[in-house]
Design a protein around this motif. Structure first.
Motif, PDB file in Angstrom:
ATOM      1  N   ARG A   1       0.814  -1.210   0.000  1.00 43.95           N
ATOM      2  CA  ARG A   1       0.000   0.000   0.000  1.00 43.95           C
ATOM      3  C   ARG A   1       0.855   1.270   0.000  1.00 43.95           C
ATOM      4  O   ARG A   1       0.800   2.078   0.908  1.00 43.95           O
ATOM      5  CB  ARG A   1      -0.961   0.004   1.193  1.00 43.95           C
ATOM      6  CG  ARG A   1      -1.933  -1.154   1.287  1.00 43.95           C
ATOM      7  CD  ARG A   1      -2.891  -1.204   0.092  1.00 43.95           C
ATOM      8  NE  ARG A   1      -3.567   0.067  -0.137  1.00 43.95           N
ATOM      9  CZ  ARG A   1      -4.688   0.451   0.495  1.00 43.95           C
ATOM     10  NH1 ARG A   1      -5.220  -0.335   1.422  1.00 43.95           N
ATOM     11  NH2 ARG A   1      -5.266   1.593   0.190  1.00 43.95           N
ATOM     12  N   GLU A   2       1.634   1.444  -1.044  1.00 45.38           N
ATOM     13  CA  GLU A   2       2.497   2.621  -1.155  1.00 45.38           C
ATOM     14  C   GLU A   2       2.044   3.515  -2.307  1.00 45.38           C
ATOM     15  O   GLU A   2       1.555   3.033  -3.333  1.00 45.38           O
ATOM     16  CB  GLU A   2       3.952   2.205  -1.365  1.00 45.38           C
ATOM     17  CG  GLU A   2       4.558   1.541  -0.140  1.00 45.38           C
ATOM     18  CD  GLU A   2       6.000   1.130  -0.340  1.00 45.38           C
ATOM     19  OE1 GLU A   2       6.731   0.993   0.651  1.00 45.38           O
ATOM     20  OE2 GLU A   2       6.401   0.946  -1.519  1.00 45.38           O
ATOM     21  N   ILE A   3       2.226   4.818  -2.132  1.00 39.33           N
ATOM     22  CA  ILE A   3       1.876   5.793  -3.159  1.00 39.33           C
ATOM     23  C   ILE A   3       3.106   6.028  -4.012  1.00 39.33           C
ATOM     24  O   ILE A   3       4.095   6.601  -3.557  1.00 39.33           O
ATOM     25  CB  ILE A   3       1.393   7.097  -2.516  1.00 39.33           C
ATOM     26  CG1 ILE A   3       0.166   6.818  -1.641  1.00 39.33           C
ATOM     27  CG2 ILE A   3       1.082   8.141  -3.573  1.00 39.33           C
ATOM     28  CD1 ILE A   3      -0.257   7.997  -0.798  1.00 39.33           C
ATOM     29  N   GLY A   4       3.054   5.551  -5.259  1.00 37.67           N
ATOM     30  CA  GLY A   4       4.239   5.545  -6.101  1.00 37.67           C
ATOM     31  C   GLY A   4       4.912   4.191  -6.005  1.00 37.67           C
ATOM     32  O   GLY A   4       4.327   3.205  -5.537  1.00 37.67           O
ATOM     33  N   SER A   5       6.149   4.134  -6.427  1.00 39.94           N
ATOM     34  CA  SER A   5       6.883   2.870  -6.360  1.00 39.94           C
ATOM     35  C   SER A   5       8.366   3.117  -6.183  1.00 39.94           C
ATOM     36  O   SER A   5       8.891   4.153  -6.597  1.00 39.94           O
ATOM     37  CB  SER A   5       6.646   2.036  -7.625  1.00 39.94           C
ATOM     38  OG  SER A   5       7.269   2.634  -8.741  1.00 39.94           O
ATOM     39  N   ARG A   6       9.010   2.157  -5.551  1.00 39.96           N
ATOM     40  CA  ARG A   6      10.461   2.250  -5.363  1.00 39.96           C
ATOM     41  C   ARG A   6      11.200   2.049  -6.688  1.00 39.96           C
ATOM     42  O   ARG A   6      12.244   2.638  -6.933  1.00 39.96           O
ATOM     43  CB  ARG A   6      10.908   1.206  -4.344  1.00 39.96           C
ATOM     44  CG  ARG A   6      10.228   1.372  -2.992  1.00 39.96           C
ATOM     45  CD  ARG A   6      10.477   0.192  -2.060  1.00 39.96           C
ATOM     46  NE  ARG A   6       9.621   0.265  -0.879  1.00 39.96           N
ATOM     47  CZ  ARG A   6       9.960   0.895   0.239  1.00 39.96           C
ATOM     48  NH1 ARG A   6      11.140   1.480   0.330  1.00 39.96           N
ATOM     49  NH2 ARG A   6       9.132   0.947   1.258  1.00 39.96           N
ATOM     50  N   GLN A   7      10.647   1.178  -7.552  1.00 43.11           N
ATOM     51  CA  GLN A   7      11.311   0.877  -8.815  1.00 43.11           C
ATOM     52  C   GLN A   7      11.414   2.104  -9.708  1.00 43.11           C
ATOM     53  O   GLN A   7      12.412   2.307 -10.411  1.00 43.11           O
ATOM     54  CB  GLN A   7      10.553  -0.240  -9.555  1.00 43.11           C
ATOM     55  CG  GLN A   7      10.614  -1.612  -8.884  1.00 43.11           C
ATOM     56  CD  GLN A   7       9.676  -1.713  -7.686  1.00 43.11           C
ATOM     57  OE1 GLN A   7       8.822  -0.847  -7.482  1.00 43.11           O
ATOM     58  NE2 GLN A   7       9.833  -2.772  -6.902  1.00 43.11           N
ATOM     59  N   SER A   8      10.379   2.945  -9.679  1.00 45.98           N
ATOM     60  CA  SER A   8      10.383   4.142 -10.524  1.00 45.98           C
ATOM     61  C   SER A   8      11.071   5.324  -9.858  1.00 45.98           C
ATOM     62  O   SER A   8      11.124   6.415 -10.432  1.00 45.98           O
ATOM     63  CB  SER A   8       8.942   4.532 -10.877  1.00 45.98           C
ATOM     64  OG  SER A   8       8.230   4.915  -9.708  1.00 45.98           O
TER      65      SER A   8
END
Length: 320
Positions: free
Chosen positions: A183-190
């Motif tokens: 449940r994260e807003i955005g992503s770590r990969q991007s």
């Protein structure tokens, strides 16, 4: 002019400048209402056909009506640092400080070399005031669907939700709060991660004030668009309990889900007012509020068709 007089005038000018700054980014009901006249946020579309069975004393026949889908500004979500200072000026009195929710703002260890800033934001979810004005605007395009929001109705006031909002009880123990990547807003990969939805309270670690406010607004929207949450709030659900999803030619908006415009999108109201909507995260210019106060309109998608008979037989949606 003597030194003491100059100092006195400096203090007065400074006070006036601070007063102007503190109110420069406030927004009023009239501005919010006019901001709802946005074709970009409305996104009106004909998406299918509905079938109805109309019967008279002598015969029955099948009637059709077009199925439309569009967004409705259900609520205004304010996310702000100073308790009692909702940037929407007419409703600020709804969330005044109380014995359990007094102060706000940020906290740190006062070490310049440490990136340990803990942000805190209050949040209020109030029914969008556009109401009849929006309905008249949208009706120019065709049949329109009713939204869930009632104008100026408080759905969430974080000052009344102290245990959950300021102490993260019980959500600090939820798997979504404990497991990274949930449940994260955005992503770590991007490399565009704004923050986590859980625990759905006012605290988070984020150096960008605008992103902090957006994450908190998403949390508030996440709460009110669901029933039975461990918070003090009123669900932002369709008012007519007789309307059941998939029946009667009406498909209300579902629960708000981060990163997914199909569940809802956000229109900036302050510190800058925009006529467009987007989901968090986005790469648009992000204005920073000098007083830590932000507000967005939450637009949610509804689909419906005009009733043409006594019995709803079904519908066919066109391919996207």
């Amino acid at each position: 002019m003597t030194g003491s007089c100059r100092a006195k005038w400096r203090r007065r000018i400074t006070y006036l400048l601070m007063s102007v700054t503190s109110t420069a980014f406030a927004i009023d009901t009239a501005s919010i209402t006019s901001s709802a006249l946005s074709l970009d946020c409305l996104e009106y579309r004909v998406v299918g056909i509905c079938f109805w069975l109309r019967c008279s004393i002598y015969e029955c026949q099948v009637e059709t009506s077009v199925q439309v889908r569009h967004y409705v500004p259900d609520a205004v979500v304010s996310s702000y640092s100073n308790t009692g200072e909702n940037p929407w000026v007419e409703v600020a009195a709804m969330s005044r400080p109380n014995t359990t929710a007094v102060s706000g703002g940020d906290g740190s260890a006062d070490q310049a070399n440490e990136n340990d800033m803990a942000k805190f934001k209050n949040a209020d979810v109030i029914g969008h005031p556009a109401g009849l004005v929006f309905n008249r605007f949208a009706a120019q395009l065709g049949y329109i669907c009713p939204g869930a929001g009632t104008p100026l109705t408080p759905y969430l006031l974080s000052t009344l939700d102290t245990l959950a909002w300021r102490y993260n009880i019980p959500e600090m123990f939820y798997p979504e709060s404990l497991i990274p990547g949930r449940r994260e807003i955005g992503s770590r990969q991007s490399l565009n991660l704004w923050g986590n939805v859980y625990p759905r309270g006012g605290f988070l670690h984020q150096v960008d004030d605008h992103k902090s406010a957006a994450v908190v607004a998403q949390r508030a929207g996440d709460i009110v668009t669901r029933g039975g949450q461990p918070h003090v709030y009123q669900p932002l659900l369709p008012r007519d309990i007789q309307i059941v999803e998939g029946q009667d030619g009406y498909w209300p908006a579902g629960a708000l889900i981060e990163n997914d415009a199909r569940t809802g999108k956000w229109q900036p109201l302050t510190p800058t007012l925009s006529s467009t909507c987007a989901v968090f995260p986005h790469r648009n210019a992000r204005a920073q509020a000098t007083d830590g106060g932000y507000a967005w309109a939450l637009w949610r998608p509804y689909s419906c068709c005009e009733r043409r008979g006594q019995i709803f037989l079904g519908h066919i949606e066109f391919a996207n």
